[in-house]
Design a protein around this motif. Structure first.
Motif, PDB file in Angstrom:
ATOM      1  N   PHE A  16      -5.717  -1.449  -5.456  1.00  0.00           N
ATOM      2  CA  PHE A  16      -6.316  -2.254  -4.396  1.00  0.00           C
ATOM      3  C   PHE A  16      -6.029  -1.682  -3.006  1.00  0.00           C
ATOM      4  N   ASN A  17      -4.812  -1.162  -2.816  1.00  0.00           N
ATOM      5  CA  ASN A  17      -4.474  -0.580  -1.511  1.00  0.00           C
ATOM      6  C   ASN A  17      -5.334   0.645  -1.216  1.00  0.00           C
TER       7      ASN A  17
ATOM      8  N   VAL B 146      -8.898  -0.474  -0.285  1.00  0.00           N
ATOM      9  CA  VAL B 146      -8.955  -0.954   1.103  1.00  0.00           C
ATOM     10  C   VAL B 146      -8.929   0.227   2.069  1.00  0.00           C
ATOM     11  N   ASN B 147      -8.079   1.219   1.776  1.00  0.00           N
ATOM     12  CA  ASN B 147      -7.949   2.395   2.633  1.00  0.00           C
ATOM     13  C   ASN B 147      -9.256   3.178   2.718  1.00  0.00           C
TER      14      ASN B 147
ATOM     15  N   ASP C 255     -11.853   1.322   4.829  1.00  0.00           N
ATOM     16  CA  ASP C 255     -11.479   1.357   6.260  1.00  0.00           C
ATOM     17  C   ASP C 255     -11.729   2.737   6.855  1.00  0.00           C
TER      18      ASP C 255
ATOM     19  N   ASP D  24     -14.759  -4.917   6.251  1.00  0.00           N
ATOM     20  CA  ASP D  24     -13.683  -3.931   6.234  1.00  0.00           C
ATOM     21  C   ASP D  24     -13.092  -3.857   4.831  1.00  0.00           C
ATOM     22  N   GLY D  25     -12.056  -3.063   4.647  1.00  0.00           N
ATOM     23  CA  GLY D  25     -11.481  -2.879   3.326  1.00  0.00           C
ATOM     24  C   GLY D  25     -11.006  -4.169   2.685  1.00  0.00           C
ATOM     25  N   GLU D  26     -10.315  -4.987   3.441  1.00  0.00           N
ATOM     26  CA  GLU D  26      -9.763  -6.239   2.905  1.00  0.00           C
ATOM     27  C   GLU D  26     -10.867  -7.209   2.505  1.00  0.00           C
ATOM     28  N   LYS D  27     -11.889  -7.343   3.362  1.00  0.00           N
ATOM     29  CA  LYS D  27     -12.998  -8.247   3.071  1.00  0.00           C
ATOM     30  C   LYS D  27     -13.833  -7.730   1.895  1.00  0.00           C
TER      31      LYS D  27
ATOM     32  N   LEU E  44     -12.671  -6.052  -0.620  1.00  0.00           N
ATOM     33  CA  LEU E  44     -11.881  -6.362  -1.805  1.00  0.00           C
ATOM     34  C   LEU E  44     -12.073  -7.822  -2.206  1.00  0.00           C
ATOM     35  N   GLN E  45     -12.084  -8.705  -1.213  1.00  0.00           N
ATOM     36  CA  GLN E  45     -12.332 -10.115  -1.494  1.00  0.00           C
ATOM     37  C   GLN E  45     -13.701 -10.301  -2.144  1.00  0.00           C
TER      38      GLN E  45
END
Length: 394
Positions: free
Chosen positions: A145-146, A149-150, A153, A187-190, A192-193
């Motif tokens: 997951f990290n 996200v990377n 981004d 972005d990466g976090e969104k 992933l969501q």
């Protein structure tokens, strides 16, 4: 005398202009040569030339993409996708494999396909997918997951039209999802969501559709030139977040290859299975023979991409859907299944719109008696129409 002086000035001015133009031309030529030399150097350095990378030598390039919650301890494989591209025809297949699909895991027996990564990492899941689909896996990329996200981004986010509100909180699992509908750059976090949400009536199948939608958006972003130049930087930043056998020069070559792909040549599919319970555990049970036949038709078959409409012209219940399924297994793309203008067709009628269509014996064996009508014309969304006749009732 005045005329002579004026003429001399005009001549000198012309000479100056010619010198300026000549000077600009020389500078332009020097700059062009320098730019070309720099470009050749960069292309060689990044391995875009065919002799620097073996990518262009493949008939098909098959890449296994796995998303998991943790790489270090071989966590659960949450996303399993086969990405296949032809360097020659530039057609692309994005094939999603649901994580609960029940398959034979070499050395472990029948189990959920996502357990293969937990049992033996990227090597075992590559072997498992290759055996299940009966196609070679040339490259793999496993990201946690990290890392996911990377990557997003580094690309500057991706544009997605979020189809509805998505809210979910699991404090114990460390999951918090808050998304609102509308076209937006995630972005990466969104992002992933977006691909982790599964709290609706479609469950895991809805999540897979969102994964495919996001994958297309990422590929669209990656094929832009400014994104391609970031690949070495992204690759360097991925250490610790991703496991892959794709070298930097091959990554650049692949990205360059995708730049030449028309969006219409993307084929997105999901492995079809039926839900079953075995010893109290829920699985998705596929018909392995049908899966392998379908995948080979999509990857290697000459019928791949041919758009077909199947119409019922004999009033037999379910016959159009049955024939459509058989055609899908041969690699045809079914764009519509419905009823003909009447149910009085004595003989099956096959209308061919595209000169690219070549009907072989396997196709003809589906019908007992048929008439082929060639009506060559440009039909953007249709290559072949099949009107099923009463001959199929015999």
């Amino acid at each position: 005398m005045y005329k002579n002086i004026l003429g001399e000035r005009v001549r000198r001015n012309k000479e100056r202009e010619l010198k300026k133009k000549k000077g600009k031309k020389v500078i332009l030529i020097m700059f062009s040569v320098l730019l070309l030399a720099s470009l050749i150097f960069l292309l060689k350095y990044f391995g875009i030339f065919p002799f620097s990378s073996d990518i262009m030598a493949y008939n098909r390039v098959n890449i296994l993409i796995v998303g998991c919650d943790e790489i270090e301890n071989h966590g659960r494989a949450d996303t399993i996708v086969l990405l296949s591209i032809s360097p020659k025809t530039k057609n692309v297949l994005i094939l999603s494999i649901p994580r609960d699909t029940r398959v034979e895991i070499p050395g472990r027996g029948m189990d959920k396909i996502n357990h293969a990564y937990a049992f033996g990492g990227e090597k075992l899941i590559s072997r498992t997918v290759s055996s299940f689909l009966d196609v070679p896996i040339h490259f793999y990329a496993v990201a946690d997951f990290n890392g996911f996200v990377n990557i997003i981004d580094e690309l500057g986010g991706v544009e997605i039209d979020v189809e509805k509100e998505m809210h979910y909180v699991d404090k114990a699992g460390g999951v918090e999802i808050n998304l609102y509908p509308g076209k937006q750059v995630l972005d990466g976090e969104k992002s992933l969501q977006y691909i982790r949400f599964r709290q609706d009536r479609l469950g895991d199948l809805g999540r897979i559709k969102r994964q495919q939608k996001l994958a297309l958006a990422v590929i669209k972003k990656m094929i832009k030139f400014d994104s391609i130049t970031k690949i070495p930087q992204i690759s360097e930043g991925m250490k610790g977040y991703i496991e892959t056998n794709i070298e930097a020069r091959d990554a650049i070559a692949l990205a360059n290859l995708f730049r030449g792909v028309n969006q219409e040549k993307f084929k997105v599919e999901t492995i079809q299975s039926k839900p079953v319970y075995i010893e109290g555990v829920s699985y998705l049970e596929p018909n392995v023979e049908e899966v392998q036949q379908r995948v080979k038709s999509l990857i290697y078959g000459k019928n791949s991409g041919i758009k077909v409409e199947v119409l019922n012209g004999n009033a037999m219940s379910g016959i159009a859907h049955k024939i459509a399924k058989d055609l899908e297994l041969q690699g045809f793309e079914i764009v519509n299944v419905g009823n003909a203008d009447n149910f009085d067709y004595e003989q099956t009628k096959i209308i061919v719109y595209s000169k690219e269509v070549d009907l072989d014996n396997q196709f003809k064996e589906l019908f007992k008696d048929f008439e082929i009508v060639k009506e060559y014309q440009d039909q953007a969304n249709l290559d072949l129409v099949i009107i099923l006749g009463k001959d199929l009732a015999d």
